[in-house]
Scaffold this motif. Structure first.
Motif, PDB file in Angstrom:
ATOM      1  N   ALA A 289       0.880  -1.105   0.035  1.00  0.00           N
ATOM      2  CA  ALA A 289      -0.073  -0.061  -0.086  1.00  0.00           C
ATOM      3  C   ALA A 289       0.932   1.340   0.021  1.00  0.00           C
ATOM      4  CB  ALA A 289      -0.780   0.036   1.248  1.00  0.00           C
ATOM      5  N   GLU A 292       1.460   2.338  -3.493  1.00  0.00           N
ATOM      6  CA  GLU A 292       0.231   2.909  -4.100  1.00  0.00           C
ATOM      7  C   GLU A 292       0.178   4.405  -3.498  1.00  0.00           C
ATOM      8  OE1 GLU A 292      -2.934   0.410  -3.292  1.00  0.00           O
ATOM      9  OE2 GLU A 292      -2.292  -1.167  -4.541  1.00  0.00           O
ATOM     10  N   LYS A 293       0.403   4.733  -2.262  1.00  0.00           N
ATOM     11  CA  LYS A 293       0.411   6.107  -1.736  1.00  0.00           C
ATOM     12  C   LYS A 293       1.413   6.808  -2.208  1.00  0.00           C
ATOM     13  CE  LYS A 293       0.318   8.146   2.801  1.00  0.00           C
ATOM     14  NZ  LYS A 293       0.417   8.204   4.196  1.00  0.00           N
ATOM     15  N   TYR A 297      -0.193   4.998  -8.350  1.00  0.00           N
ATOM     16  CA  TYR A 297      -0.681   3.940  -9.040  1.00  0.00           C
ATOM     17  C   TYR A 297      -1.193   2.647  -8.358  1.00  0.00           C
ATOM     18  CZ  TYR A 297       2.191   5.851 -13.000  1.00  0.00           C
ATOM     19  OH  TYR A 297       2.656   6.654 -13.911  1.00  0.00           O
ATOM     20  N   SER A 298      -2.359   2.234  -8.814  1.00  0.00           N
ATOM     21  CA  SER A 298      -2.773   0.990  -7.928  1.00  0.00           C
ATOM     22  C   SER A 298      -2.205  -0.189  -8.651  1.00  0.00           C
ATOM     23  CB  SER A 298      -4.289   0.738  -8.313  1.00  0.00           C
ATOM     24  OG  SER A 298      -4.543   0.577  -9.604  1.00  0.00           O
ATOM     25  N   ALA A 299      -2.311  -1.505  -7.595  1.00  0.00           N
ATOM     26  CA  ALA A 299      -1.619  -2.347  -7.905  1.00  0.00           C
ATOM     27  C   ALA A 299      -2.043  -3.121  -9.342  1.00  0.00           C
ATOM     28  CB  ALA A 299      -1.587  -3.700  -7.060  1.00  0.00           C
ATOM     29  N   GLU A 301      -2.663  -1.764 -11.850  1.00  0.00           N
ATOM     30  CA  GLU A 301      -2.232  -0.807 -13.102  1.00  0.00           C
ATOM     31  C   GLU A 301      -0.935  -1.361 -13.680  1.00  0.00           C
ATOM     32  OE1 GLU A 301      -3.943   3.504 -13.170  1.00  0.00           O
ATOM     33  OE2 GLU A 301      -3.222   3.181 -11.120  1.00  0.00           O
TER      34      GLU A 301
END
Length: 767
Positions: A289, A292-293, A297-299, A301
Motif C-alpha cells: 500500500a 500505491e500511496k 498507481y494501483s497494483a 495498473e
C-alpha cells in the motif's frame, strides 16, 4: 439430573486431566511462545532498520556539513558557520552539532533542546578529535555520534560532529512488539477454537479407546484372548493417537506459516516505504500500500510492468540509470537516490535499495526493492546549499561594501584628523585647544569603529596576519591599565592587577592584538560598572599548555536570556538606551581575535553582582624576554627641531583637502618643493619632468588609477628607482601586501597619523 450431568461433563472437559484440555493448553503455550519470539525478532529487525536509516542519514548530513564548513572554517567566518549549523539543527533527529578545528578545539557548537537550537560558548572545551569518518552509539545506544573530517586538498583542518537521537527506533520497536504480541494471542485463541470444532470427536474417540484398552489390560481373571485383544486394542489406540498428534503438528505448522505470511504482509502494508517485488526479469509481481500511496498507481495498473518504464522521467540522472541496470544484470544488490515521477507527473526523490532473492539451488527468483521518499531531505539540502550560496554572496557584498565605505569615510576623516593634529601643535589657547581635543576624540572614536569592522572582515576572510611571539602578560596588562586609567577615573572605578598575574607568565600571541583584547574587556568592565566599583585582572590557573586570565567587575551583570547575544556584532543588549557609549562590536572582535590566536573566551555573570570574562591563551614555548611596547610612546623624532630640506615631492591626489593637509605638513617640516597632480597622467608627466626624490600616490583616481600608475613607474627605467608611498583610504584585507609586492615602498592608510607620514618623508628624502 440432565443439567447436573451436563455440568459434570463441562467440568470434566475443563479438568487439567482431560486429554483435550491438555492438548489445548499445550497448543496455546506453544503458539504464544512462537508468536512472542516472532514479535521480538520482528521488532528488533524494524528497530535495526530504522537505526541503520538514521545512521545513513547522519553520515550523509555529516559529509554535507563537512563540505559546507570547509571554506567557512578556512576563512574563520564563524558568524556564517553558526548560521549554517542553525540550518542543520532544524533537520529531524538532530540533537547536537559541533565544528572542531585541527587542534581539537570546539569552534561552533549547537545543542537542540525542545526543538530549539541553543548556541554553546564553551569554546575552550577539548574534544576527542577524530580525523577519519566514525560513528558510535551513546546514551545506552539511544544516541548516535557521527564524525566526519573536514578535508581541504589532502589536509584535514578539523572535523564536524553530529549527535542524533535514536528514540524513534526504540519507540517503533516497542509499538511493533506490542501489536505483534496482541495479534499472536488472538491467532492462538482462534487456532484453539478451530481445534475444538474440528477435532473434538476424533480426539474423544481416541481417548475413549485408549481408556477402554487400559481398563481391559488391568482386569484380572479374564481369558488370554481378551487380554491379548485389550493389549492390541490399546496399541492401536496409541498408534492412532500418534497419528493424530502428527496431524495436529502439521496443522499447527500450516497455521504458523500462514500467520507469519500474514504478519509480513501486514508489516509491508503498514510501512510508509514502497515495497516492490519483481520476478527475475524485473517485472512487477507485488507492491504494498505504501507504493500505491507514494506513486498514485494501483497494483492492478502496474502488474507485469518494469518500474523504470513508468516511474523514471526527464530529471532522472542517466548515470544512476546506467548504474542500476548494470547492477541488475550482474544480479547484485545496490542502493541509489534518484528522481521518480508519480502518476500525476509530480517528481519526487527516493532512496531505493534493491536486493536479489535466490532459491536453494542458487537460481535468481525475485528482486525486492524498498523505496523511501527523501524529497524533504533533498529540499533541506537544497535550502542549505542556497543558504550557503546566499551567505557567500552576502559575505562578498559585505566585503565590497566595507571597502567602499572605508574609502568614503577615511578620505574626509583624513582631513579632519590631519588638520586637527596640525592645530594641536599650535598655541591656540585653552578653549580652542579643548575644541581640538574634542574633534580628535570624536574622529579617533570613528576611526576605531572603522578599524574594528575591518579587523573582523580581515579575520573572517583569512586576511589578517598575526605575529606569534612570547608576550609577558603582566607587563602588557600594566601598559593597558595605564592607558585606560583616565577612563577609569572619569567613571570612579578602581582597576587593579592581582598578584597571581606574575612577571614570569608568558602567552604565545600577537602583542598588538593581546593589548587590543585587554583594552576591549577592561573598557567594557569600566563603562558598565557601578560608581565606586572595581575591576581586577587575575590569573585563574596555569594548567598544561594554557594560561587562564579573568577580568572581574562589580557591575550590573548580564541577564541569562541575553547571554546568547553577547558576541553578536552591533547588538548592545539594550545599552543603546543608556548614556554608555559604544558600538556593540568590541566583544565580537575580541572573540575573533582570540580564536585567531588559538585562544578562547567565556563569561559568567550574576545580575546585580558583576561579570567575569575568562580568556585562555597558549603558554609561550619560547620563554625569551618579551618587551611589550608601551602604547603611549610617541616617536622621538616628532619633537626634534625641523630640519632644512630641499627635496622634490610629487603628490598625486584628487582630493583638495588632503592636498592642503600635506602642504601644511611639509611647510612645518622644512623646505620641500611639492608638485601636485589631480589626475594620473598629469602625475606621470610631473615625475618625468622633475625626477622627484619621493612620490606620494593615492589609489582611487579618475581615468588612470593609482595601481596602474605604480606599475608604469616600476616599468620605466627613468622612474623605477624613485621611492613611492601609497597614501590611500582603501584598507581592505591583503591590499597592503599586494601593492608592496608590486613595488610600493610603504603603504599608509587614511586617515594617517601626521607623525608617521613625517617619519616616512624623512626616511626617503634623507637617504
Amino acid at each position: 439430573m440432565p443439567e447436573t450431568a451436563h455440568m459434570g461433563n463441562y467440568l470434566h472437559l475443563m479438568s487439567l486431566r482431560n486429554f483435550r484440555t491438555q492438548v489445548a493448553l499445550l497448543m496455546l503455550l506453544l503458539t504464544t511462545i512462537a508468536f512472542g519470539l516472532y514479535a521480538l525478532n520482528t521488532s528488533r529487525q524494524q528497530s535495526r532498520y530504522i537505526v541503520e536509516s538514521i545512521t545513513s542519514t547522519g553520515i550523509a548530513l555529516s559529509q554535507n556539513l563537512a563540505f559546507d564548513s570547509a571554506n567557512l572554517l578556512m576563512r574563520k567566518d564563524f558568524a556564517s558557520l553558526e548560521v549554517l549549523l542553525g540550518q542543520y539543527a532544524k533537520l529531524p533527529n538532530i540533537t547536537g552539532l559541533n565544528v572542531i578545528n585541527a587542534d581539537g578545539k570546539s569552534i561552533s557548537r549547537l545543542e537542540v533542546r525542545d526543538g530549539q537550537a541553543v548556541a554553546k560558548y564553551d569554546y575552550g572545551t577539548d574534544e576527542q578529535l577524530r580525523l577519519e569518518p566514525h560513528t558510535e552509539f551513546t546514551d545506552d545506544e539511544h544516541g548516535l555520534s557521527v564524525w566526519e573530517p573536514i578535508i581541504v586538498g589532502h589536509e584535514s583542518i578539523g572535523a564536524v560532529k553530529l549527535e542524533m537521537s535514536l528514540d524513534q527506533a526504540f519507540e517503533e520497536r516497542q509499538r511493533l512488539l506490542i501489536s505483534t504480541l496482541g495479534f499472536g494471542l488472538l491467532t492462538a485463541l482462534a487456532l484453539l477454537l478451530l481445534m475444538f470444532l474440528y477435532f473434538r470427536k476424533p480426539l474423544k474417540a481416541i481417548q475413549d479407546a485408549s481408556e477402554f484398552a487400559s481398563a481391559l489390560d488391568t482386569r484380572r481373571g479374564e481369558t488370554i484372548e481378551v487380554v491379548e485383544f485389550a493389549r492390541e486394542f490399546r496399541q492401536l489406540g496409541q498408534s492412532l493417537n500418534q497419528v493424530s498428534q502428527k496431524l495436529l503438528e502439521q496443522e499447527q505448522q500450516v497455521h504458523a506459516s500462514n500467520a507469519e505470511t500474514r504478519k509480513l504482509a501486514m508489516v509491508a502494508s503498514k510501512t510508509n516505504n514502497a515495497v516492490i517485488i519483481t520476478n527475475a526479469v524485473g517485472e512487477i509481481e507485488w507492491v504494498n500500500a505504501g507504493f500505491e500511496k507514494m506513486t498514485g498507481y494501483s497494483a492492478g495498473e502496474i502488474m507485469g510492468k518494469r518500474p523504470a518504464s513508468f516511474l523514471q522521467g526527464p530529471d532522472t540522472d542517466p548515470e544512476v540509470r546506467r548504474f542500476m541496470r548494470q547492477r541488475l544484470s550482474e544480479q547484485r544488490s545496490y542502493e541509489s537516490e534518484l528522481v521518480n515521477y508519480s502518476k500525476s507527473g509530480m517528481p519526487y526523490w527516493v532512496n531505493i535499495a534493491v536486493q536479489p532473492v535466490f532459491d536453494e539451488q542458487g537460481i535468481l527468483r525475485n528482486f525486492i526493492a524498498i523505496e523511501s521518499d527523501v524529497t524533504e531531505r533533498k529540499a533541506a539540502e537544497r535550502q542549505l546549499y542556497e543558504a550557503k550560496t546566499e551567505a557567500e554572496e552576502a559575505n562578498l557584498a559585505k566585503s565590497v561594501f566595507l571597502s567602499r565605505m572605508s574609502h568614503e569615510l577615511r578620505t574626509p576623516l583624513n582631513a579632519i584628523l590631519g588638520f586637527a593634529q596640525l592645530l594641536e601643535l599650535d598655541d591656540l589657547g585653552k578653549e580652542n585647544h579643548d575644541f581640538v581635543e574634542r574633534i580628535l576624540k570624536a574622529g579617533k572614536h570613528l576611526l576605531g569603529l572603522i578599524n574594528d569592522v575591518l579587523d573582523i572582515s580581515k579575520i573572517e576572510s583569512g586576511g589578517m596576519t598575526l605575529s606569534r611571539e612570547p608576550v609577558a602578560i603582566r607587563e602588557a596588562a600594566e601598559n593597558v591599565v595605564r592607558l585606560i586609567q583616565p577612563l577609569a577615573e572619569s567613571h570612579d572605578v578602581t582597576v587593579s592587577i592581582h598578584p597571581s598575574l606574575t612577571d614570569d607568565l608568558r602567552v604565545m600571541g600577537d602583542l598588538q592584538r593581546v593589548n587590543q583584547v585587554l583594552v576591549n574587556l577592561l573598557s567594557n568592565a569600566i563603562k558598565y560598572n557601578q560608581p565606586q566599583g572595581s575591576v581586577s585582572i587575575r590569573c585563574d590557573v596555569q594548567s598544561g599548555d594554557r594560561i587562564s586570565l579573568s577580568i572581574d567587575d562589580t557591575g550590573q551583570g548580564i541577564a541569562e536570556d541575553k547571554m546568547h547575544r553577547l558576541f553578536t556584532p552591533f547588538d548592545r543588549l539594550g545599552a543603546e538606551q543608556t548614556s554608555v557609549e559604544g558600538s556593540g562590536i568590541g566583544l565580537a572582535l575580541t572573540r575573533q581575535l582570540l580564536v585567531a590566536m588559538d585562544g578562547t573566551i567565556d563569561v559568567e555573570s550574576t545580575v546585580g553582582k558583576g561579570t567575569t570574562f575568562r580568556i585562555r591563551l597558549p603558554v609561550a614555548i619560547d620563554i625569551e624576554e618579551s618587551m611589550p611596547m608601551s602604547m603611549t610612546e610617541a616617536s622621538a623624532h616628532d619633537s626634534e627641531p625641523a630640519q632644512q630640506h630641499s627635496a622634490t615631492i610629487v603628490y598625486i591626489e584628487d582630493n583638495s583637502s588632503n592636498v592642503a593637509l600635506v602642504e601644511k605638513l611639509l611647510e612645518r617640516m622644512g623646505h620641500f618643493d611639492l608638485q601636485v597632480a589631480m589626475q594620473g597622467q598629469e602625475g606621470l608627466d610631473l615625475i618625468q619632468a622633475h625626477k622627484p626624490d619621493l612620490i606620494l600616490l593615492d589609489l582611487h583616481l579618475p581615468v588612470l588609477g593609482g595601481e596602474e600608475i605604480l606599475e608604469r613607474i616600476r616599468e620605466n627605467p627613468d622612474m623605477q628607482s624613485i621611492p613611492v608611498i601609497i597614501v590611500s583610504a582603501d584598507a581592505t584585507p591583503g591590499q597592503t601586501e599586494r601593492l608592496l609586492q608590486k613595488g610600493a615602498n610603504s603603504y599608509i592608510t587614511k586617515p594617517f597619523d601626521v607623525h608617521e607620514l613625517m617619519e616616512l618623508v624623512r626616511k626617503y628624502t634623507e637617504s
